[in-house]
Scaffold this motif. Structure first.
Motif, PDB file in Angstrom:
ATOM      1  N   GLU A 192       0.803  -0.723   0.125  1.00 19.13           N
ATOM      2  CA  GLU A 192      -0.068   0.018  -0.020  1.00 19.13           C
ATOM      3  C   GLU A 192       0.408   0.914   0.127  1.00 19.13           C
ATOM      4  OE1 GLU A 192      -4.113   1.949   0.383  1.00 19.13           O
ATOM      5  OE2 GLU A 192      -3.565  -0.404  -0.099  1.00 19.13           O
ATOM      6  N   LEU A 193       1.802   1.327   0.935  1.00 19.51           N
ATOM      7  CA  LEU A 193       3.303   3.158   1.154  1.00 19.51           C
ATOM      8  C   LEU A 193       3.214   2.171  -0.279  1.00 19.51           C
ATOM      9  CD1 LEU A 193       4.676   1.894   4.717  1.00 19.51           C
ATOM     10  CD2 LEU A 193       2.625   3.933   3.506  1.00 19.51           C
ATOM     11  N   GLU A 194       4.267   1.798  -0.933  1.00 18.45           N
ATOM     12  CA  GLU A 194       4.497   1.426  -2.077  1.00 18.45           C
ATOM     13  C   GLU A 194       3.518   2.283  -3.478  1.00 18.45           C
ATOM     14  OE1 GLU A 194       6.054  -2.150  -2.858  1.00 18.45           O
ATOM     15  OE2 GLU A 194       8.027  -1.426  -1.997  1.00 18.45           O
ATOM     16  N   GLU A 195       2.314   1.494  -3.471  1.00 16.78           N
ATOM     17  CA  GLU A 195       1.532   1.853  -4.377  1.00 16.78           C
ATOM     18  C   GLU A 195       1.127   3.435  -4.289  1.00 16.78           C
ATOM     19  OE1 GLU A 195      -1.915  -0.417  -3.631  1.00 16.78           O
ATOM     20  OE2 GLU A 195      -0.237  -2.462  -4.947  1.00 16.78           O
ATOM     21  N   ASN A 196       1.297   4.131  -3.240  1.00 15.80           N
ATOM     22  CA  ASN A 196       0.743   5.326  -3.189  1.00 15.80           C
ATOM     23  C   ASN A 196       1.970   6.129  -3.375  1.00 15.80           C
ATOM     24  OD1 ASN A 196      -2.396   5.934  -2.693  1.00 15.80           O
ATOM     25  ND2 ASN A 196      -1.561   3.670  -1.226  1.00 15.80           N
ATOM     26  N   GLY A 197       3.711   5.899  -3.556  1.00  9.58           N
ATOM     27  CA  GLY A 197       4.244   6.969  -3.320  1.00  9.58           C
ATOM     28  C   GLY A 197       4.287   7.095  -2.051  1.00  9.58           C
ATOM     29  N   ILE A 198       4.029   6.138  -1.087  1.00  9.50           N
ATOM     30  CA  ILE A 198       4.885   6.878   0.280  1.00  9.50           C
ATOM     31  C   ILE A 198       5.909   5.947   0.901  1.00  9.50           C
ATOM     32  CG2 ILE A 198       3.925   7.779   2.173  1.00  9.50           C
ATOM     33  CD1 ILE A 198       1.445   7.884   0.973  1.00  9.50           C
ATOM     34  N   GLY A 199       6.639   6.679   1.492  1.00  7.93           N
ATOM     35  CA  GLY A 199       7.935   5.904   2.178  1.00  7.93           C
ATOM     36  C   GLY A 199       9.014   5.610   1.640  1.00  7.93           C
ATOM     37  N   ARG A 200      10.059   4.448   2.310  1.00  8.84           N
ATOM     38  CA  ARG A 200      11.088   4.498   1.777  1.00  8.84           C
ATOM     39  C   ARG A 200      11.356   2.713   1.435  1.00  8.84           C
ATOM     40  NH1 ARG A 200      10.058   8.220  -0.609  1.00  8.84           N
ATOM     41  NH2 ARG A 200      10.867  10.248  -1.578  1.00  8.84           N
ATOM     42  N   PRO A 201      11.999   2.112   0.881  1.00 12.29           N
ATOM     43  CA  PRO A 201      12.489   0.208   1.397  1.00 12.29           C
ATOM     44  C   PRO A 201      13.200   0.744   2.742  1.00 12.29           C
ATOM     45  CG  PRO A 201      12.547   0.978  -0.536  1.00 12.29           C
ATOM     46  CD  PRO A 201      12.516   1.990  -0.365  1.00 12.29           C
ATOM     47  N   SER A 202      14.323   2.280   2.905  1.00 11.01           N
ATOM     48  CA  SER A 202      14.484   2.033   4.089  1.00 11.01           C
ATOM     49  C   SER A 202      13.553   2.668   5.433  1.00 11.01           C
ATOM     50  CB  SER A 202      15.265   3.573   3.909  1.00 11.01           C
ATOM     51  OG  SER A 202      15.333   4.150   4.276  1.00 11.01           O
ATOM     52  N   THR A 203      12.444   3.233   5.460  1.00  9.62           N
ATOM     53  CA  THR A 203      12.166   3.609   6.262  1.00  9.62           C
ATOM     54  C   THR A 203      10.908   2.170   6.743  1.00  9.62           C
ATOM     55  OG1 THR A 203      10.026   4.514   4.978  1.00  9.62           O
ATOM     56  CG2 THR A 203      11.980   5.645   5.680  1.00  9.62           C
ATOM     57  N   TYR A 204      10.301   1.213   5.746  1.00 11.51           N
ATOM     58  CA  TYR A 204       9.803   0.210   5.990  1.00 11.51           C
ATOM     59  C   TYR A 204       9.491  -0.746   7.118  1.00 11.51           C
ATOM     60  CZ  TYR A 204       8.185   1.045   1.010  1.00 11.51           C
ATOM     61  OH  TYR A 204       7.797   2.282  -0.076  1.00 11.51           O
ATOM     62  N   ALA A 205      11.121  -1.138   7.802  1.00 15.58           N
ATOM     63  CA  ALA A 205      11.171  -1.802   8.728  1.00 15.58           C
ATOM     64  C   ALA A 205      11.342  -1.707   9.364  1.00 15.58           C
ATOM     65  CB  ALA A 205      12.839  -2.765   9.087  1.00 15.58           C
ATOM     66  N   SER A 206      11.444  -0.019  10.160  1.00 16.77           N
ATOM     67  CA  SER A 206      10.731   1.048  10.910  1.00 16.77           C
ATOM     68  C   SER A 206       9.470   0.631  11.028  1.00 16.77           C
ATOM     69  CB  SER A 206      11.300   1.930  11.308  1.00 16.77           C
ATOM     70  OG  SER A 206      11.014   3.123  10.224  1.00 16.77           O
ATOM     71  N   ILE A 207       8.736   1.676  10.134  1.00 17.14           N
ATOM     72  CA  ILE A 207       7.110   1.307  10.948  1.00 17.14           C
ATOM     73  C   ILE A 207       6.822   0.565  10.780  1.00 17.14           C
ATOM     74  CG2 ILE A 207       5.024   1.947   9.635  1.00 17.14           C
ATOM     75  CD1 ILE A 207       7.328   3.534   7.206  1.00 17.14           C
ATOM     76  N   ILE A 208       6.729  -0.935  10.677  1.00 21.05           N
ATOM     77  CA  ILE A 208       6.243  -2.114  11.147  1.00 21.05           C
ATOM     78  C   ILE A 208       6.752  -2.534  12.370  1.00 21.05           C
ATOM     79  CG2 ILE A 208       6.714  -5.198  11.056  1.00 21.05           C
ATOM     80  CD1 ILE A 208       6.811  -3.911   7.458  1.00 21.05           C
ATOM     81  N   ALA A 209       8.378  -2.631  12.978  1.00 19.28           N
ATOM     82  CA  ALA A 209       8.343  -2.489  13.757  1.00 19.28           C
ATOM     83  C   ALA A 209       7.670  -1.386  15.122  1.00 19.28           C
ATOM     84  CB  ALA A 209       9.758  -2.080  14.212  1.00 19.28           C
ATOM     85  N   VAL A 210       7.424   0.002  14.771  1.00 13.01           N
ATOM     86  CA  VAL A 210       6.569   0.298  15.706  1.00 13.01           C
ATOM     87  C   VAL A 210       4.957   0.018  15.513  1.00 13.01           C
ATOM     88  CG1 VAL A 210       4.909   2.534  15.676  1.00 13.01           C
ATOM     89  CG2 VAL A 210       7.573   2.915  15.104  1.00 13.01           C
ATOM     90  N   LEU A 211       4.370  -1.043  14.327  1.00 11.29           N
ATOM     91  CA  LEU A 211       3.198  -0.929  14.408  1.00 11.29           C
ATOM     92  C   LEU A 211       3.570  -2.469  14.960  1.00 11.29           C
ATOM     93  CD1 LEU A 211       2.375  -0.287  11.246  1.00 11.29           C
ATOM     94  CD2 LEU A 211       1.363   0.716  13.008  1.00 11.29           C
ATOM     95  N   GLN A 212       3.908  -3.476  15.355  1.00  5.81           N
ATOM     96  CA  GLN A 212       4.135  -4.418  16.617  1.00  5.81           C
ATOM     97  C   GLN A 212       4.301  -3.613  17.877  1.00  5.81           C
ATOM     98  OE1 GLN A 212       7.499  -6.652  13.481  1.00  5.81           O
ATOM     99  NE2 GLN A 212       5.598  -7.871  14.219  1.00  5.81           N
ATOM    100  N   ASP A 213       5.058  -3.376  17.926  1.00  6.04           N
ATOM    101  CA  ASP A 213       5.876  -2.506  19.653  1.00  6.04           C
ATOM    102  C   ASP A 213       4.511  -2.137  20.493  1.00  6.04           C
ATOM    103  OD1 ASP A 213       8.376  -3.614  18.873  1.00  6.04           O
ATOM    104  OD2 ASP A 213       9.119  -0.972  18.365  1.00  6.04           O
ATOM    105  N   ARG A 214       3.456  -1.264  19.301  1.00  3.02           N
ATOM    106  CA  ARG A 214       2.447  -0.754  20.253  1.00  3.02           C
ATOM    107  C   ARG A 214       1.544  -1.585  19.677  1.00  3.02           C
ATOM    108  NH1 ARG A 214       2.827   5.123  17.292  1.00  3.02           N
ATOM    109  NH2 ARG A 214       5.144   5.697  18.210  1.00  3.02           N
ATOM    110  N   ASP A 215       0.944  -2.971  19.987  1.00  3.87           N
ATOM    111  CA  ASP A 215      -0.213  -3.889  19.577  1.00  3.87           C
ATOM    112  C   ASP A 215      -0.724  -4.035  18.518  1.00  3.87           C
ATOM    113  OD1 ASP A 215       1.574  -5.812  20.972  1.00  3.87           O
ATOM    114  OD2 ASP A 215       0.895  -4.489  22.552  1.00  3.87           O
ATOM    115  N   TYR A 216      -0.169  -2.732  17.420  1.00  7.58           N
ATOM    116  CA  TYR A 216      -1.905  -2.408  16.601  1.00  7.58           C
ATOM    117  C   TYR A 216      -1.660  -3.362  15.419  1.00  7.58           C
ATOM    118  CZ  TYR A 216      -0.840   2.219  17.955  1.00  7.58           C
ATOM    119  OH  TYR A 216      -0.901   3.230  18.584  1.00  7.58           O
ATOM    120  N   VAL A 217      -0.754  -4.711  15.427  1.00 13.10           N
ATOM    121  CA  VAL A 217      -0.843  -5.827  14.682  1.00 13.10           C
ATOM    122  C   VAL A 217       0.320  -7.285  15.409  1.00 13.10           C
ATOM    123  CG1 VAL A 217      -0.997  -4.026  12.003  1.00 13.10           C
ATOM    124  CG2 VAL A 217       1.789  -4.958  13.082  1.00 13.10           C
ATOM    125  N   ASN A 218      -0.247  -7.744  14.444  1.00 15.08           N
ATOM    126  CA  ASN A 218       0.502  -9.749  14.725  1.00 15.08           C
ATOM    127  C   ASN A 218       0.658  -9.878  14.193  1.00 15.08           C
ATOM    128  OD1 ASN A 218       0.358  -9.718  18.167  1.00 15.08           O
ATOM    129  ND2 ASN A 218      -2.133  -9.948  17.806  1.00 15.08           N
TER     130      ASN A 218
END
Length: 90
Positions: free
Chosen positions: A4-30
């Motif tokens: 979704e981020l790629e399709e919308n032209g938002i973010g960078r490959p270098s930021t995807y891992a940190s975005i996912i880490a935050v979502l997991q750390d805050r228990d927004y996703v499993n």
């Protein structure tokens, strides 16, 4: 999410891992069977943000700003001009 981020032209490959880490750390996703699934909290937060900030969440603006930041990084424009243009467009 990354798709979704790629399709919308938002973010960078270098930021995807940190975005996912935050979502997991805050228990927004499993992560279940190799896929990320939203938690009840994640769905509640998403709904709340969408309803409460619908007037300021703007994918086109974010995409445009990221394009502008790329141009600054590549030396195709300068940050003063970009800031002045962004200020006058909002």
């Amino acid at each position: 999410l990354v798709k979704e981020l790629e399709e919308n032209g938002i973010g960078r490959p270098s930021t995807y891992a940190s975005i996912i880490a935050v979502l997991q750390d805050r228990d927004y996703v499993n992560k279940i069977e190799g896929r990320f699934k939203p938690t009840t909290l994640g769905r509640m937060i998403s709904d709340l943000l969408s309803k409460s900030f619908d007037d300021i969440i703007d994918v086109d603006y974010t995409r445009s700003l990221e394009d502008d930041l790329d141009k600054i990084e590549q030396g195709k424009t300068n940050y003063e001009r970009t800031l002045a243009e962004q200020g006058s467009n909002r």
